[in-house]
Design a protein around this motif. Structure first.
Motif, PDB file in Angstrom:
ATOM      1  N   GLU A 190       0.836  -1.204   0.000  1.00 36.33           N
ATOM      2  CA  GLU A 190       0.000   0.000   0.000  1.00 36.33           C
ATOM      3  C   GLU A 190       0.871   1.253   0.000  1.00 36.33           C
ATOM      4  N   LEU A 191       2.034   1.156   0.627  1.00 35.97           N
ATOM      5  CA  LEU A 191       2.979   2.271   0.660  1.00 35.97           C
ATOM      6  C   LEU A 191       3.854   2.314  -0.593  1.00 35.97           C
ATOM      7  N   VAL A 192       3.624   1.355  -1.497  1.00 39.43           N
ATOM      8  CA  VAL A 192       4.451   1.190  -2.698  1.00 39.43           C
ATOM      9  C   VAL A 192       5.905   0.941  -2.309  1.00 39.43           C
ATOM     10  N   VAL A 193       6.097   0.156  -1.249  1.00 41.86           N
ATOM     11  CA  VAL A 193       7.428  -0.242  -0.806  1.00 41.86           C
ATOM     12  C   VAL A 193       7.528  -1.741  -1.047  1.00 41.86           C
ATOM     13  N   LEU A 208       7.270 -12.705   1.585  1.00 42.21           N
ATOM     14  CA  LEU A 208       7.570 -11.376   1.051  1.00 42.21           C
ATOM     15  C   LEU A 208       8.511 -11.459  -0.145  1.00 42.21           C
ATOM     16  N   GLY A 209       9.070 -12.646  -0.378  1.00 40.70           N
ATOM     17  CA  GLY A 209       9.964 -12.809  -1.507  1.00 40.70           C
ATOM     18  C   GLY A 209       9.196 -12.793  -2.818  1.00 40.70           C
ATOM     19  N   PHE A 210       9.908 -12.601  -3.904  1.00 46.39           N
ATOM     20  CA  PHE A 210       9.333 -12.605  -5.246  1.00 46.39           C
ATOM     21  C   PHE A 210       8.263 -11.524  -5.424  1.00 46.39           C
ATOM     22  N   ARG A 211       8.330 -10.483  -4.580  1.00 46.49           N
ATOM     23  CA  ARG A 211       7.338  -9.406  -4.664  1.00 46.49           C
ATOM     24  C   ARG A 211       7.967  -8.072  -5.052  1.00 46.49           C
ATOM     25  N   HIS A 213       8.382  -6.263  -7.494  1.00 44.81           N
ATOM     26  CA  HIS A 213       7.968  -5.776  -8.812  1.00 44.81           C
ATOM     27  C   HIS A 213       6.706  -4.946  -8.611  1.00 44.81           C
ATOM     28  N   ILE A 214       6.259  -4.298  -9.661  1.00 41.99           N
ATOM     29  CA  ILE A 214       5.088  -3.417  -9.518  1.00 41.99           C
ATOM     30  C   ILE A 214       3.960  -3.817 -10.477  1.00 41.99           C
ATOM     31  N   HIS A 215       3.949  -5.074 -10.918  1.00 44.22           N
ATOM     32  CA  HIS A 215       2.893  -5.537 -11.815  1.00 44.22           C
ATOM     33  C   HIS A 215       1.664  -5.889 -10.978  1.00 44.22           C
ATOM     34  N   SER A 216       0.633  -5.093 -11.081  1.00 47.13           N
ATOM     35  CA  SER A 216      -0.539  -5.248 -10.214  1.00 47.13           C
ATOM     36  C   SER A 216      -1.248  -6.577 -10.449  1.00 47.13           C
ATOM     37  N   ASP A 258      10.814 -14.138 -11.495  1.00 51.38           N
ATOM     38  CA  ASP A 258      11.972 -15.018 -11.719  1.00 51.38           C
ATOM     39  C   ASP A 258      11.741 -16.412 -11.152  1.00 51.38           C
ATOM     40  N   ILE A 259      10.488 -16.827 -11.118  1.00 55.14           N
ATOM     41  CA  ILE A 259      10.120 -18.153 -10.633  1.00 55.14           C
ATOM     42  C   ILE A 259       8.826 -18.556 -11.328  1.00 55.14           C
TER      43      ILE A 259
END
Length: 306
Positions: A190-193, A208-211, A213-216, A258-259
């Motif tokens: 939500e904070l775009v972090v 929290l891994g593999f996250r 990126h910013i593809h909604s 990447d998975i």
């Protein structure tokens, strides 16, 4: 009773040191966390380093904190915090110390560490502050164990963080401790972090891994997998959630994370199993069903797979 996060607003406060952690906690509340926020000051009519006046705050002595609550001290101008003018506020220091000894947890952002150091609360524990001020903190408070090049520290109910961005990092870390890693991910997103950082850059939770990126669309599919890991994930349904064709979804998922989708599901299952194994009330079959497996044998096979 709600868990309270009280912000101590000192003169010459850096607005971003306040705004980042404050917004993270507010987002957590919006996601259903049973938190509340309160603000207090040393003196009314605080002027920030940017010249923005902040008024109408409670005096710190009016704030009541309970065991487990958090007192957050955003950074102010370090020159002010080490001045004789500030150091005369012994009532404030006694109040902070009293709260700490009553079980209140303390969090400093950036130069806020100088306040905790003046209270003597950083003696013999690891701590940090903005990289431009670590040497000064160590020289002025030689009993503190100041650490360079680290985002945040935690020991004995005291958290210290480096600069502006690390104030968000340490707050997300606290939220994760209180509400779990996936909840913290939702707040971070939500904070775009998207690139969560731990204090010493240790390995992050697989949830929290593999996250990063910013593809909604892919995030939506990943959210569904995490929230419904007890169900069989159908590729066509995941593609529909991501608003893509199956072929495009498979390709974009691998490109962004990447998975592969199946490998991601396996990773999430393993991480969930680790969490469930901490619950003595769950049998191995219970755990298997919770992660979408049909038997203890499947569970064991997954646990021991590479």
């Amino acid at each position: 009773m709600k868990l309270k996060f009280a912000f101590l607003i000192l003169p010459q406060i850096h607005l971003m040191d306040l705004a980042g952690p404050d917004q993270a906690i507010l987002e957590a509340i919006d996601f259903g966390a049973d938190f509340e926020i309160e603000y207090c000051c040393l003196e009314n009519g605080v002027i920030s380093t940017a010249g923005l006046p902040i008024a109408g705050l409670k005096h710190f002595s009016e704030v009541r904190l309970n065991k487990g609550d958090f007192l957050i001290i955003p950074g102010s101008n370090a020159s002010y915090l080490i001045s004789d003018t500030f150091k005369k506020n012994t009532d404030l220091f006694h109040w902070i110390i009293k709260n700490y000894h009553s079980g209140v947890q303390l969090v400093s952002i950036c130069a806020g560490a100088f306040v905790l150091a003046e209270c003597g609360l950083l003696n013999n524990i690891p701590c940090t502050t903005h990289f431009k001020r670590t040497q000064q903190l160590q020289e002025l408070y030689p009993k503190a164990k100041v650490i360079d090049n680290i985002l945040f520290t935690q020991q004995g109910g005291i958290y210290t963080s480096a600069g502006i961005a690390s104030g968000i990092d340490v707050t997300l870390h606290i939220i994760e401790e209180l509400k779990g890693s996936y909840f913290a991910h939702l707040v971070a997103r939500e904070l775009v972090v998207y690139n969560r950082r731990n204090g010493n850059q240790k390995q992050e939770s697989e949830l929290l891994g593999f996250r990063n990126h910013i593809h909604s669309g892919i995030h939506k599919a990943q959210d569904w997998i995490v929230e419904n890991i007890n169900q069989k994930a159908n590729l066509s349904e995941l593609a529909e959630i991501a608003c893509m064709s199956e072929r495009n979804f498979t390709r974009i998922f691998k490109k962004e994370t990447d998975i592969t989708v199946n490998d991601y599901i396996t990773v999430i299952r393993k991480e969930k199993i680790k969490e469930f194994m901490k619950n003595p009330d769950l049998t191995r079959l219970d755990i298997a069903l919770q992660v979408g497996l049909q038997s203890e044998r499947q569970l064991s096979r997954l646990i021991h797979s590479n």
